[in-house]
Enzyme design. Structure first.
Site, PDB file in Angstrom:
ATOM      1  N   ASP A  12     -34.040   0.019 -19.123  1.00 16.24           N
ATOM      2  CA  ASP A  12     -34.039  -1.227 -18.232  1.00 16.24           C
ATOM      3  C   ASP A  12     -34.158  -2.669 -18.999  1.00 16.24           C
ATOM      4  OD1 ASP A  12     -34.092  -2.647 -15.952  1.00 16.24           O
ATOM      5  OD2 ASP A  12     -36.313  -3.297 -17.419  1.00 16.24           O
ATOM      6  N   ASP A  14     -34.295  -6.210 -18.233  1.00 21.00           N
ATOM      7  CA  ASP A  14     -34.591  -7.266 -18.616  1.00 21.00           C
ATOM      8  C   ASP A  14     -36.809  -7.242 -18.323  1.00 21.00           C
ATOM      9  OD1 ASP A  14     -33.700 -10.184 -16.969  1.00 21.00           O
ATOM     10  OD2 ASP A  14     -32.844  -7.422 -15.829  1.00 21.00           O
ATOM     11  N   GLY A  49     -37.686  -6.310 -11.163  1.00 17.49           N
ATOM     12  CA  GLY A  49     -37.062  -4.386 -11.348  1.00 17.49           C
ATOM     13  C   GLY A  49     -36.567  -4.991  -9.697  1.00 17.49           C
ATOM     14  N   ARG A  52     -31.439  -9.412  -6.201  1.00 20.62           N
ATOM     15  CA  ARG A  52     -31.978 -10.998  -6.288  1.00 20.62           C
ATOM     16  C   ARG A  52     -32.257 -11.611  -4.444  1.00 20.62           C
ATOM     17  NH1 ARG A  52     -26.606 -14.122  -7.894  1.00 20.62           N
ATOM     18  NH2 ARG A  52     -26.907 -12.463  -9.772  1.00 20.62           N
ATOM     19  N   SER A 117     -29.930  -6.321 -12.496  1.00 24.86           N
ATOM     20  CA  SER A 117     -29.256  -7.548 -12.257  1.00 24.86           C
ATOM     21  C   SER A 117     -27.566  -7.372 -12.201  1.00 24.86           C
ATOM     22  CB  SER A 117     -29.738  -7.776 -14.076  1.00 24.86           C
ATOM     23  OG  SER A 117     -29.339  -8.625 -13.998  1.00 24.86           O
ATOM     24  N   ASN A 119     -26.418  -9.478 -13.916  1.00 27.31           N
ATOM     25  CA  ASN A 119     -25.806 -10.427 -15.036  1.00 27.31           C
ATOM     26  C   ASN A 119     -26.402  -9.861 -16.159  1.00 27.31           C
ATOM     27  OD1 ASN A 119     -25.713 -13.685 -14.160  1.00 27.31           O
ATOM     28  ND2 ASN A 119     -27.584 -13.011 -13.520  1.00 27.31           N
ATOM     29  N   ASP A 171     -40.551  -1.252 -17.266  1.00 21.55           N
ATOM     30  CA  ASP A 171     -41.376  -2.252 -17.499  1.00 21.55           C
ATOM     31  C   ASP A 171     -41.698  -2.784 -15.543  1.00 21.55           C
ATOM     32  OD1 ASP A 171     -39.121  -3.657 -16.216  1.00 21.55           O
ATOM     33  OD2 ASP A 171     -40.584  -5.496 -16.664  1.00 21.55           O
TER      34      ASP A 171
HETATM   35  C1  G6P Z   1     -33.809  -7.233 -13.077  1.00 18.42           C
HETATM   36  C2  G6P Z   1     -35.081  -8.488 -12.658  1.00 18.42           C
HETATM   37  C3  G6P Z   1     -35.186  -9.223 -11.564  1.00 18.42           C
HETATM   38  C4  G6P Z   1     -34.219  -9.282 -11.197  1.00 18.42           C
HETATM   39  C5  G6P Z   1     -32.807  -8.302 -10.907  1.00 18.42           C
HETATM   40  C6  G6P Z   1     -31.697  -9.189 -10.515  1.00 18.42           C
HETATM   41  O1  G6P Z   1     -34.310  -6.238 -12.119  1.00 18.42           O
HETATM   42  O2  G6P Z   1     -36.098  -7.468 -13.607  1.00 18.42           O
HETATM   43  O3  G6P Z   1     -36.657  -9.637 -11.506  1.00 18.42           O
HETATM   44  O4  G6P Z   1     -34.754  -9.743  -9.502  1.00 18.42           O
HETATM   45  O5  G6P Z   1     -32.718  -7.975 -12.341  1.00 18.42           O
HETATM   46  O6  G6P Z   1     -31.335  -9.597 -11.185  1.00 18.42           O
HETATM   47  P1  G6P Z   1     -29.870 -10.610 -11.487  1.00 18.42           P
HETATM   48  O7  G6P Z   1     -30.023 -11.341 -12.415  1.00 18.42           O
HETATM   49  O8  G6P Z   1     -28.858  -9.670 -10.621  1.00 18.42           O
HETATM   50  O9  G6P Z   1     -29.824 -12.225  -9.783  1.00 18.42           O
HETATM   51 MG    MG Z   2     -37.595  -4.884 -15.892  1.00 15.47          MG
END
Ligand code: G6P
Ligand code: MG
Length: 220
Positions: A12, A14, A49, A52, A117, A119, A171
């Site tokens: 993973d 983040d 995790g 969005r 994510s 991003n 995590d």
């Molecule tokens: C990860 C993070 C989350 C976040 C998700 C989407 O899983 O742990 O906290 O909301 O990614 O991220 P994004 O960059 O697509 O908004």
């Molecule tokens: Mg994570």
């Protein structure tokens, strides 16, 4: 315990490779303040995790708004978040993570990223990690979010390994569940209250070597 016959490790992003949780917090907090809803670090912890859109829905609570407005709010939050990501570089890799990735590759074990994510690729580029990663599955890859196993199964397929031959490192509680649901070996990073369902729980990768969780001769 230690794992046998490992051909790949799927990380993973983040909270495992880097700590973006603070940037997510600041970006959601800015949006929440602007639209007059309460948001704090405890709520932010629940978003580990979580994609969005589901994150926004948790933050909105009982507040009902239409899809178009949700899209607008997500875009505002993401623009704030992207600004924070611009400050990110290789120094933001969590202690021990790059060492484990390099050690795996030297041992012939493939490396993947399985992140919810959208991003993820930007973050991997900012951390200068691209050359160490064999496959990326991100927020665009599958439609069923964690705890569905789809994202990790997608990454395992890209790497050409079976779930039983791969370790997932997570995590988030939802991520640990996703990996277990998919039949992976799982390392949880963080407190047992959060990742205790993983086969192995570590506080971080700092000072950790592959041989601490993979049996020699079976993948090493
Ligand atoms: C990860 C993070 C989350 C976040 C998700 C989407 O899983 O742990 O906290 O909301 O990614 O991220 P994004 O960059 O697509 O908004
Ligand atoms: Mg994570």
């Amino acid at each position: 315990m230690k794992f046998n016959n490992i051909k790949a490790i799927i990380f993973d992003l983040d909270g495992v490779i880097t700590n973006t949780s603070e940037y997510h917090y600041r970006a959601w907090k800015k949006l929440a303040d602007e639209i007059g809803i309460s948001f704090n670090r405890d709520i932010n912890e629940k978003l580990r995790g979580i994609p969005r859109k589901e994150s926004l829905e948790i933050i909105l609570g009982d507040l009902i708004i239409d899809e178009k407005e949700k899209e607008r709010l997500m875009e505002i939050k993401n623009n704030y978040y992207i600004e924070y990501l611009k400050n990110m570089g290789p120094d933001n890799i969590l202690p021990g993570s790059l060492e484990i990735i390099k050690e795996a590759r030297e041992a012939g074990i493939k490396t993947g990223i399985g992140s919810s994510s959208k991003n993820a690729k930007t973050i991997i580029n900012n951390l200068r990690l691209g050359k160490y990663i064999d496959a990326i599955s991100d927020g665009y890859s599958v439609s069923n979010p964690k705890p569905a196993p789809d994202l990790f199964l997608d990454c395992a397929a890209k790497l050409g390994v079976a779930p039983s031959e791969a370790i997932v490192v997570e995590d988030a509680e939802s991520g640990v569940e996703a990996a277990i649901n998919g039949g992976f070996r799982v390392i949880g990073i963080g407190p047992a209250e959060r990742v205790g369902k993983a086969h192995i729980v570590l506080q971080s990768f700092e000072g950790v070597n592959l041989k601490d969780f993979i049996n020699p001769g079976s993948g090493l």
